[in-house]
Design a protein around this motif. Structure first.
Motif, PDB file in Angstrom:
ATOM      1  N   LYS A 137      -1.708  14.544  10.813  1.00 31.34           N
ATOM      2  CA  LYS A 137      -2.301  13.252  11.155  1.00 31.34           C
ATOM      3  C   LYS A 137      -1.695  12.145  10.284  1.00 31.34           C
ATOM      4  CE  LYS A 137      -6.899  11.422  12.154  1.00 31.34           C
ATOM      5  NZ  LYS A 137      -8.339  11.667  12.113  1.00 31.34           N
ATOM      6  N   LEU A 138      -1.479  12.448   8.998  1.00 34.25           N
ATOM      7  CA  LEU A 138      -0.846  11.490   8.098  1.00 34.25           C
ATOM      8  C   LEU A 138       0.585  11.195   8.560  1.00 34.25           C
ATOM      9  CD1 LEU A 138      -0.635   9.755   5.533  1.00 34.25           C
ATOM     10  CD2 LEU A 138      -0.110  11.870   4.270  1.00 34.25           C
ATOM     11  N   ALA A 139       1.325  12.230   8.941  1.00 33.75           N
ATOM     12  CA  ALA A 139       2.702  12.043   9.407  1.00 33.75           C
ATOM     13  C   ALA A 139       2.740  11.120  10.624  1.00 33.75           C
ATOM     14  CB  ALA A 139       3.330  13.394   9.742  1.00 33.75           C
ATOM     15  N   GLN A 140       1.830  11.300  11.531  1.00 36.92           N
ATOM     16  CA  GLN A 140       1.776  10.459  12.726  1.00 36.92           C
ATOM     17  C   GLN A 140       1.392   9.021  12.370  1.00 36.92           C
ATOM     18  OE1 GLN A 140      -0.934  13.073  14.781  1.00 36.92           O
ATOM     19  NE2 GLN A 140       0.717  14.037  15.953  1.00 36.92           N
ATOM     20  N   ALA A 141       0.516   8.868  11.388  1.00 32.58           N
ATOM     21  CA  ALA A 141       0.111   7.534  10.945  1.00 32.58           C
ATOM     22  C   ALA A 141       1.263   6.821  10.229  1.00 32.58           C
ATOM     23  CB  ALA A 141      -1.107   7.627  10.032  1.00 32.58           C
TER      24      ALA A 141
ATOM     25  N   PRO B 207       6.709   4.808  -5.355  1.00 29.44           N
ATOM     26  CA  PRO B 207       5.404   5.236  -5.863  1.00 29.44           C
ATOM     27  C   PRO B 207       5.083   6.668  -5.435  1.00 29.44           C
ATOM     28  CG  PRO B 207       5.104   3.892  -3.903  1.00 29.44           C
ATOM     29  CD  PRO B 207       6.593   3.930  -4.186  1.00 29.44           C
ATOM     30  N   GLU B 208       4.323   7.344  -6.261  1.00 26.55           N
ATOM     31  CA  GLU B 208       3.833   8.667  -5.886  1.00 26.55           C
ATOM     32  C   GLU B 208       2.609   8.473  -5.001  1.00 26.55           C
ATOM     33  OE1 GLU B 208       4.938  11.564  -9.527  1.00 26.55           O
ATOM     34  OE2 GLU B 208       3.377  10.097  -9.958  1.00 26.55           O
ATOM     35  N   MET B 209       2.390   9.417  -4.097  1.00 24.24           N
ATOM     36  CA  MET B 209       1.292   9.299  -3.141  1.00 24.24           C
ATOM     37  C   MET B 209       0.424  10.549  -3.174  1.00 24.24           C
ATOM     38  SD  MET B 209       0.994   6.622  -1.011  1.00 24.24           S
ATOM     39  CE  MET B 209       1.261   5.392  -2.252  1.00 24.24           C
ATOM     40  N   PHE B 210      -0.600  10.534  -3.980  1.00 22.84           N
ATOM     41  CA  PHE B 210      -1.556  11.637  -4.061  1.00 22.84           C
ATOM     42  C   PHE B 210      -2.820  11.171  -3.347  1.00 22.84           C
ATOM     43  CE2 PHE B 210       0.655  11.925  -8.366  1.00 22.84           C
ATOM     44  CZ  PHE B 210       1.696  12.686  -7.856  1.00 22.84           C
ATOM     45  N   LEU B 211      -2.863  11.396  -2.060  1.00 25.28           N
ATOM     46  CA  LEU B 211      -3.899  10.819  -1.212  1.00 25.28           C
ATOM     47  C   LEU B 211      -5.083  11.758  -1.021  1.00 25.28           C
ATOM     48  CD1 LEU B 211      -1.442   9.406   1.468  1.00 25.28           C
ATOM     49  CD2 LEU B 211      -2.541   8.135  -0.394  1.00 25.28           C
ATOM     50  N   GLN B 212      -6.269  11.171  -1.060  1.00 25.95           N
ATOM     51  CA  GLN B 212      -7.494  11.929  -0.815  1.00 25.95           C
ATOM     52  C   GLN B 212      -8.067  11.518   0.536  1.00 25.95           C
ATOM     53  OE1 GLN B 212     -10.828  11.194  -3.450  1.00 25.95           O
ATOM     54  NE2 GLN B 212     -11.710  13.184  -2.998  1.00 25.95           N
ATOM     55  N   ASN B 213      -8.301  12.507   1.379  1.00 22.58           N
ATOM     56  CA  ASN B 213      -8.888  12.241   2.682  1.00 22.58           C
ATOM     57  C   ASN B 213     -10.401  12.166   2.527  1.00 22.58           C
ATOM     58  OD1 ASN B 213      -9.465  11.910   5.359  1.00 22.58           O
ATOM     59  ND2 ASN B 213      -9.074  14.036   5.923  1.00 22.58           N
ATOM     60  N   LYS B 214     -10.876  10.956   2.416  1.00 24.39           N
ATOM     61  CA  LYS B 214     -12.320  10.742   2.373  1.00 24.39           C
ATOM     62  C   LYS B 214     -12.683   9.818   3.525  1.00 24.39           C
ATOM     63  CE  LYS B 214     -11.568   7.455  -1.365  1.00 24.39           C
ATOM     64  NZ  LYS B 214     -11.870   7.120  -2.723  1.00 24.39           N
ATOM     65  N   GLU B 215     -13.942   9.616   3.734  1.00 20.27           N
ATOM     66  CA  GLU B 215     -14.402   8.819   4.874  1.00 20.27           C
ATOM     67  C   GLU B 215     -13.690   7.471   4.912  1.00 20.27           C
ATOM     68  OE1 GLU B 215     -18.477   7.016   6.804  1.00 20.27           O
ATOM     69  OE2 GLU B 215     -18.623   8.703   5.418  1.00 20.27           O
ATOM     70  N   GLY B 216     -13.113   7.165   6.060  1.00 23.36           N
ATOM     71  CA  GLY B 216     -12.426   5.893   6.259  1.00 23.36           C
ATOM     72  C   GLY B 216     -10.938   5.928   5.961  1.00 23.36           C
ATOM     73  N   PHE B 217     -10.432   7.044   5.419  1.00 23.12           N
ATOM     74  CA  PHE B 217      -8.994   7.086   5.134  1.00 23.12           C
ATOM     75  C   PHE B 217      -8.195   6.951   6.425  1.00 23.12           C
ATOM     76  CE2 PHE B 217      -4.897   9.195   4.634  1.00 23.12           C
ATOM     77  CZ  PHE B 217      -4.361   8.415   3.625  1.00 23.12           C
TER      78      PHE B 217
ATOM     79  N   ILE C  35      -3.873   4.577   9.471  1.00 26.69           N
ATOM     80  CA  ILE C  35      -4.473   4.567   8.137  1.00 26.69           C
ATOM     81  C   ILE C  35      -5.589   3.528   8.122  1.00 26.69           C
ATOM     82  CG2 ILE C  35      -4.050   4.210   5.665  1.00 26.69           C
ATOM     83  CD1 ILE C  35      -2.616   6.675   6.823  1.00 26.69           C
ATOM     84  N   GLY C  36      -6.713   3.893   7.536  1.00 30.97           N
ATOM     85  CA  GLY C  36      -7.857   2.988   7.460  1.00 30.97           C
ATOM     86  C   GLY C  36      -7.559   1.727   6.666  1.00 30.97           C
ATOM     87  N   ALA C  37      -8.339   0.705   6.912  1.00 30.33           N
ATOM     88  CA  ALA C  37      -8.118  -0.616   6.326  1.00 30.33           C
ATOM     89  C   ALA C  37      -8.057  -0.587   4.801  1.00 30.33           C
ATOM     90  CB  ALA C  37      -9.204  -1.581   6.797  1.00 30.33           C
ATOM     91  N   ASP C  38      -8.906   0.217   4.148  1.00 31.70           N
ATOM     92  CA  ASP C  38      -8.942   0.235   2.688  1.00 31.70           C
ATOM     93  C   ASP C  38      -7.698   0.856   2.058  1.00 31.70           C
ATOM     94  OD1 ASP C  38     -11.423  -0.973   2.764  1.00 31.70           O
ATOM     95  OD2 ASP C  38     -12.548   0.879   2.404  1.00 31.70           O
TER      96      ASP C  38
END
Length: 187
Positions: free
Chosen positions: A20-24, A141-151, A158-161
């Motif tokens: 899903k991230l790859a598609q985003a 930049p490094e990207m250590f992303l957490q999938n939490k509500e709204g991500f 990708i969510g607005a925040d």
């Protein structure tokens, strides 16, 4: 100039957050960049005995990598490292010895997880492998992303925040690819 980017997702799970991230990410790329997911779920287990007669799926995968101007690895973290399916794909495209499809391809490493540290340890392990494969890898930049509500947004983006943050990574990565393409063209 147009740029083809091979996107290798290290998860074959049907509802993969990383797919899903790859598609985003593709939605955030400039128009002259085409992000294409490279299939890895059909690759046989790597066996050096097969180097002289690689399976058709392996040949297809290597051709996709060879045709790309860059590669993005989108990896989950399994047991503090990269998934076996991703390592299998990397090994296939690096063989036979001396005929690696990876060499010189500018790489980006990113991933998302429900854990607080995202995929930090998997990314570090992956960076070690990519260094050996002679892939210049975007460091910051490094990207250590957490999938939490709204991500993720409702539309799959990708969510607005988080959009500005992730867009910053995409912008740096496409600049990285352009830089390496210019050097290759001048050589």
């Amino acid at each position: 100039m147009s740029y083809k980017i091979a996107v290798v997702v290290g998860s074959i799970r049907r509802d993969s957050f990383n797919k899903k991230l790859a598609q985003a990410l593709a939605k955030l790329a400039p128009q002259e960049f085409e992000f294409s997911l490279s299939r890895i779920d059909d690759l046989p287990l790597y066996n050096q005995d097969d180097d002289a007669n690689q399976a058709d799926q392996v040949k297809r995968f290597k051709a996709e990598i060879a045709a790309a101007q860059g590669v993005i690895f989108v990896t989950p973290e399994y047991n503090r490292s990269i998934p076996g399916v991703l390592k299998n794909a990397i090994d296939h495209a690096s063989r036979p010895y001396g005929k690696s499809a990876w060499a010189g391809k500018p790489a980006g490493v990113i991933g998302v997880s429900v854990g607080a540290i995202g995929t930090a340890l998997a990314q570090q392990h992956l960076r070690n492998v990519l260094a050996y494969l002679d892939m210049p890898t975007l460091g910051q930049p490094e990207m250590f992303l957490q999938n939490k509500e709204g991500f993720f947004a409702e539309d799959g983006g990708i969510g607005a925040d988080s959009q500005k943050f992730v867009q910053g990574w995409v912008t740096k990565y496409v600049a990285w690819v352009r830089q390496h393409a210019a050097v290759a063209k001048a050589a």
